[in-house]
Motif scaffolding. Structure first.
Motif, PDB file in Angstrom:
ATOM      1  N   ALA A  34      -0.649   7.126   3.850  1.00  0.00           N
ATOM      2  CA  ALA A  34      -1.759   6.928   4.763  1.00  0.00           C
ATOM      3  C   ALA A  34      -1.512   5.789   5.749  1.00  0.00           C
ATOM      4  CB  ALA A  34      -3.053   6.657   3.998  1.00  0.00           C
ATOM      5  N   VAL A  35      -0.301   5.200   5.685  1.00  0.00           N
ATOM      6  CA  VAL A  35       0.049   4.133   6.609  1.00  0.00           C
ATOM      7  C   VAL A  35       1.400   4.442   7.230  1.00  0.00           C
ATOM      8  CG1 VAL A  35      -1.256   2.351   5.429  1.00  0.00           C
ATOM      9  CG2 VAL A  35       1.099   2.791   4.740  1.00  0.00           C
ATOM     10  N   PRO A  36       1.753   3.843   8.358  1.00  0.00           N
ATOM     11  CA  PRO A  36       3.048   4.124   9.003  1.00  0.00           C
ATOM     12  C   PRO A  36       4.216   3.812   8.068  1.00  0.00           C
ATOM     13  CG  PRO A  36       1.603   2.866  10.459  1.00  0.00           C
ATOM     14  CD  PRO A  36       0.936   2.891   9.116  1.00  0.00           C
ATOM     15  N   ALA A  37       5.285   4.559   8.267  1.00  0.00           N
ATOM     16  CA  ALA A  37       6.466   4.376   7.412  1.00  0.00           C
ATOM     17  C   ALA A  37       7.073   3.007   7.611  1.00  0.00           C
ATOM     18  CB  ALA A  37       7.509   5.457   7.726  1.00  0.00           C
ATOM     19  N   ARG A  38       7.407   2.360   6.507  1.00  0.00           N
ATOM     20  CA  ARG A  38       8.102   1.076   6.536  1.00  0.00           C
ATOM     21  C   ARG A  38       8.860   0.973   5.218  1.00  0.00           C
ATOM     22  NH1 ARG A  38       7.430  -3.662   9.370  1.00  0.00           N
ATOM     23  NH2 ARG A  38       5.424  -2.988  10.216  1.00  0.00           N
ATOM     24  N   GLN A  39      10.075   0.545   5.281  1.00  0.00           N
ATOM     25  CA  GLN A  39      10.882   0.477   4.071  1.00  0.00           C
ATOM     26  C   GLN A  39      10.322  -0.572   3.125  1.00  0.00           C
ATOM     27  OE1 GLN A  39      15.008  -0.215   4.751  1.00  0.00           O
ATOM     28  NE2 GLN A  39      15.565  -0.051   2.596  1.00  0.00           N
ATOM     29  N   TYR A  40      10.308  -0.250   1.836  1.00  0.00           N
ATOM     30  CA  TYR A  40       9.882  -1.223   0.840  1.00  0.00           C
ATOM     31  C   TYR A  40      10.892  -1.249  -0.289  1.00  0.00           C
ATOM     32  CZ  TYR A  40       7.967   3.005  -1.336  1.00  0.00           C
ATOM     33  OH  TYR A  40       7.822   4.259  -1.853  1.00  0.00           O
ATOM     34  N   ALA A  41      10.922  -2.373  -1.006  1.00  0.00           N
ATOM     35  CA  ALA A  41      11.909  -2.546  -2.080  1.00  0.00           C
ATOM     36  C   ALA A  41      11.542  -1.698  -3.281  1.00  0.00           C
ATOM     37  CB  ALA A  41      11.982  -4.014  -2.475  1.00  0.00           C
TER      38      ALA A  41
ATOM     39  N   VAL B 200       0.833  -1.202   0.000  1.00  0.00           N
ATOM     40  CA  VAL B 200       0.000   0.000   0.000  1.00  0.00           C
ATOM     41  C   VAL B 200       0.870   1.255   0.000  1.00  0.00           C
ATOM     42  CG1 VAL B 200      -1.635   1.357   1.378  1.00  0.00           C
ATOM     43  CG2 VAL B 200      -2.030  -1.097   1.009  1.00  0.00           C
ATOM     44  N   ARG B 201       1.951   1.239   0.764  1.00  0.00           N
ATOM     45  CA  ARG B 201       2.859   2.388   0.754  1.00  0.00           C
ATOM     46  C   ARG B 201       3.429   2.608  -0.649  1.00  0.00           C
ATOM     47  NH1 ARG B 201       7.358   3.391   3.058  1.00  0.00           N
ATOM     48  NH2 ARG B 201       6.878   5.584   3.373  1.00  0.00           N
ATOM     49  N   TRP B 202       3.857   1.505  -1.294  1.00  0.00           N
ATOM     50  CA  TRP B 202       4.380   1.635  -2.658  1.00  0.00           C
ATOM     51  C   TRP B 202       3.294   2.135  -3.602  1.00  0.00           C
ATOM     52  CZ3 TRP B 202       2.438  -0.883  -6.954  1.00  0.00           C
ATOM     53  CH2 TRP B 202       3.107  -0.600  -8.146  1.00  0.00           C
ATOM     54  N   TYR B 203       2.111   1.574  -3.524  1.00  0.00           N
ATOM     55  CA  TYR B 203       1.023   1.936  -4.429  1.00  0.00           C
ATOM     56  C   TYR B 203       0.717   3.430  -4.321  1.00  0.00           C
ATOM     57  CZ  TYR B 203      -3.516   1.542  -6.859  1.00  0.00           C
ATOM     58  OH  TYR B 203      -4.568   1.691  -7.740  1.00  0.00           O
ATOM     59  N   ARG B 204       0.604   3.938  -3.107  1.00  0.00           N
ATOM     60  CA  ARG B 204       0.322   5.358  -2.911  1.00  0.00           C
ATOM     61  C   ARG B 204       1.459   6.228  -3.434  1.00  0.00           C
ATOM     62  NH1 ARG B 204      -3.848   7.071   0.010  1.00  0.00           N
ATOM     63  NH2 ARG B 204      -5.118   5.579   1.181  1.00  0.00           N
ATOM     64  N   ASP B 205       2.671   5.778  -3.247  1.00  0.00           N
ATOM     65  CA  ASP B 205       3.830   6.528  -3.730  1.00  0.00           C
ATOM     66  C   ASP B 205       3.886   6.518  -5.253  1.00  0.00           C
ATOM     67  OD1 ASP B 205       6.343   7.904  -3.496  1.00  0.00           O
ATOM     68  OD2 ASP B 205       7.351   6.010  -3.895  1.00  0.00           O
ATOM     69  N   TYR B 206       3.715   5.335  -5.849  1.00  0.00           N
ATOM     70  CA  TYR B 206       3.834   5.206  -7.300  1.00  0.00           C
ATOM     71  C   TYR B 206       2.756   6.009  -8.021  1.00  0.00           C
ATOM     72  CZ  TYR B 206       4.245   3.069 -11.931  1.00  0.00           C
ATOM     73  OH  TYR B 206       4.403   2.880 -13.288  1.00  0.00           O
ATOM     74  N   TYR B 207       1.516   6.003  -7.486  1.00  0.00           N
ATOM     75  CA  TYR B 207       0.418   6.725  -8.122  1.00  0.00           C
ATOM     76  C   TYR B 207       0.177   8.105  -7.504  1.00  0.00           C
ATOM     77  CZ  TYR B 207      -0.589   2.438 -10.655  1.00  0.00           C
ATOM     78  OH  TYR B 207      -0.493   1.335 -11.488  1.00  0.00           O
ATOM     79  N   HIS B 208       1.133   8.563  -6.675  1.00  0.00           N
ATOM     80  CA  HIS B 208       1.098   9.919  -6.093  1.00  0.00           C
ATOM     81  C   HIS B 208      -0.207  10.189  -5.348  1.00  0.00           C
ATOM     82  CE1 HIS B 208       4.655  10.509  -8.558  1.00  0.00           C
ATOM     83  NE2 HIS B 208       3.964  10.224  -9.637  1.00  0.00           N
ATOM     84  N   LEU B 209      -0.562   9.255  -4.463  1.00  0.00           N
ATOM     85  CA  LEU B 209      -1.815   9.373  -3.721  1.00  0.00           C
ATOM     86  C   LEU B 209      -1.608   9.849  -2.291  1.00  0.00           C
ATOM     87  CD1 LEU B 209      -3.536   6.074  -4.914  1.00  0.00           C
ATOM     88  CD2 LEU B 209      -3.838   8.376  -5.821  1.00  0.00           C
ATOM     89  N   GLY B 210      -0.360  10.013  -1.873  1.00  0.00           N
ATOM     90  CA  GLY B 210      -0.104  10.481  -0.509  1.00  0.00           C
ATOM     91  C   GLY B 210      -0.065   9.333   0.468  1.00  0.00           C
TER      92      GLY B 210
END
Length: 346
Positions: free
Chosen positions: A339-346, A327-337
């Motif tokens: 909405a979940v706690p920070a966690r490193q993703y590949a 979800v963090r990647w999805y929001r980042d990739y589609y520029h949605l902001g």
């Protein structure tokens, strides 16, 4: 090592290529960037390592015999990770020739490349779908898998048998990996997690087949990559304990050949998977309950004890961690902001 990786614009292939580069290997990538789904996403995956000094990209098709031969002739890879294939279980029902061309003929071209140019080890992608009508849980590589329910699964079963024949005839060490429901950042748009996320954020109903009673060994992409790389480093040999009068499907006494499941620690119900996604998105899904689709199996559960024993495979990610990372990647990739706690993703 110099490693030929097919499908480097794909979900799993791009992650594997990146990990091999991180550890110092030289990677020759092979992908045709077809338009089965968003080519922009494929290019974005490639952009993470395109231009890396130890990466060479070949834009070509597996079904092109000359292109595959040229790749082996020019680059002489020591080992091969074959992940490219026509994806999508249900797409096969409408486009069977595409599947056979890519997944069967294309695989033959890879085997011929390995044979003609002396590759040390072929690691190739199979699927949990080969278990088909089998209902004995957890699925084990030592069980028969003779009743696939889709053409996609049938092509993967064919790959396993073709690899064994080449391992026997030409001594090509081959390892097949049966993937169980892979998910995570940079995933495929036609897979459930991607589709569910898009629908929930759009306020659209989420189609839930088999009324949500599916169970799957959802496996996070980083765990899959760890297994693939470990398999690449362990070249199989003939199994001295194998007996022709009671043949073990997972190994061979006449060829350097091995099959492994690669999945998660537990099987999770689809409704729980959706519940975790709702928590990560901060939104409730509208569920559209539907019957079981043709070709679907109600449940999968992976027995990965062989991979754990032989290679120390130990999946690290829970569904809660993996879905949050997606979800963090999805929001980042589609520029949605965020909405979940920070966690490193590949």
């Amino acid at each position: 090592m110099k490693v030929l990786v097919t499908g480097t614009a794909g979900f799993i292939g791009s992650h594997v290529a990146l990990e091999l580069l991180r550890r110092g290997d030289e990677v020759v990538g092979f992908d045709n960037l077809n338009n089965y789904y968003d080519v922009g996403l494929k290019k974005a995956r490639l952009a993470r390592f395109l231009g890396h000094p130890r990466y060479t990209h070949l834009h070509a098709d597996l079904a092109d015999r000359d292109a595959v031969e040229a790749a082996f002739e020019r680059h002489r890879p020591q080992r091969v990770v074959h992940l490219a294939a026509q994806a999508g279980v249900r797409y096969a029902a409408e486009n069977p020739h595409v599947y056979v061309s890519s997944n069967v003929t294309g695989f033959l071209h890879m085997l011929e490349g390995c044979r003609r140019h002396g590759s040390e080890h072929l690691v190739f992608a199979s699927t949990s779908s080969v278990y088909g009508a089998n209902t004995a849980m957890p699925f084990s590589e030592h069980q028969p898998s003779e009743h696939p329910l889709t053409l996609y699964a049938a092509t993967k079963k064919a790959n396993e048998q073709m690899a064994h024949s080449y391992a026997h005839l030409y001594g090509i060490p081959s390892t097949g990996l049966r993937f169980f429901t892979v998910y995570g950042p940079w995933g495929r748009p036609d897979m459930a997690l991607f589709l569910f996320t898009k629908a929930i954020l759009a306020g659209e109903p989420v189609p839930v087949f088999n009324h949500g009673r599916h169970k799957r060994s959802f496996t996070y992409i980083d765990d899959i990559v760890a297994g693939v790389v470990r398999a690449l480093d362990r070249v199989p040999t003939k199994d001295d304990a194998w007996r022709g009068e009671s043949p073990d499907p997972a190994s061979s006494g006449v060829a350097p050949y091995r099959l492994y499941n690669i999945g998660s620690r537990e099987s999770v119900e689809l409704l729980r998977y959706i519940e975790v996604l709702e928590q990560c998105l901060g939104r409730k899904a509208t569920l559209q309950m539907l019957p079981l689709q043709a070709g679907d199996v109600p449940s999968t559960e992976a027995d990965c004890s062989d991979l754990a024993h032989d290679m120390g495979y130990s999946p690290q990610f829970t569904v809660e961690e993996g879905v949050e990372n997606f979800v963090r990647w999805y929001r980042d990739y589609y520029h949605l902001g965020a909405a979940v706690p920070a966690r490193q993703y590949a």
